[in-house]
Design a protein around this motif. Sequence first.
Motif: not given
Length: 148
Positions: A12-31
């Motif tokens: 769960g922690g890895l998936l949360i970190g991955l989704s937050a990182s992808l949103l920041l990298w791909l969309n420039g937004r904080i999750a």
Amino acid sequence: MTHLTPYSALAGGLLIGLSASLLLWLNGRIAGISGIARQLIWGERRESAWRAAFLLGLIAGAAVCYAIARALFHVDLTPHARPGFPPVLLILAGLATGYGTALGHGCTSGHGVCGLARFSRRSAVATGVFLATAIVTTFFVRHIPGLQ
């Protein structure tokens, strides 16, 4: 909670970190989930598509994990409210949480996950306040007569 679940917690922690990182990298937004939800309702319409997709993805991801856990591992993940806990307190807790996230300009996901990962001092203070408030609230609800 009756037993430690390190593998599901790690996943769960890895998936949360991955989704937050992808949103920041791909969309420039904080999750920050509360901010995403608030802006979906009251924000600019041109930004609503990604916000809706992100929130629907959270719900769909939880539903998929629930189905897999139930089918493969015969695990009951149905949330159970505490027996005898007054529903009015749950409603008040939800309203207080919403007010607190507005007052703190973010929630545990925005400050605790994304802010701490960016070494934000403001997020460190906010996360400390979240944790202290949760500890004090839990103490009162669990150990003060009349609140149980």
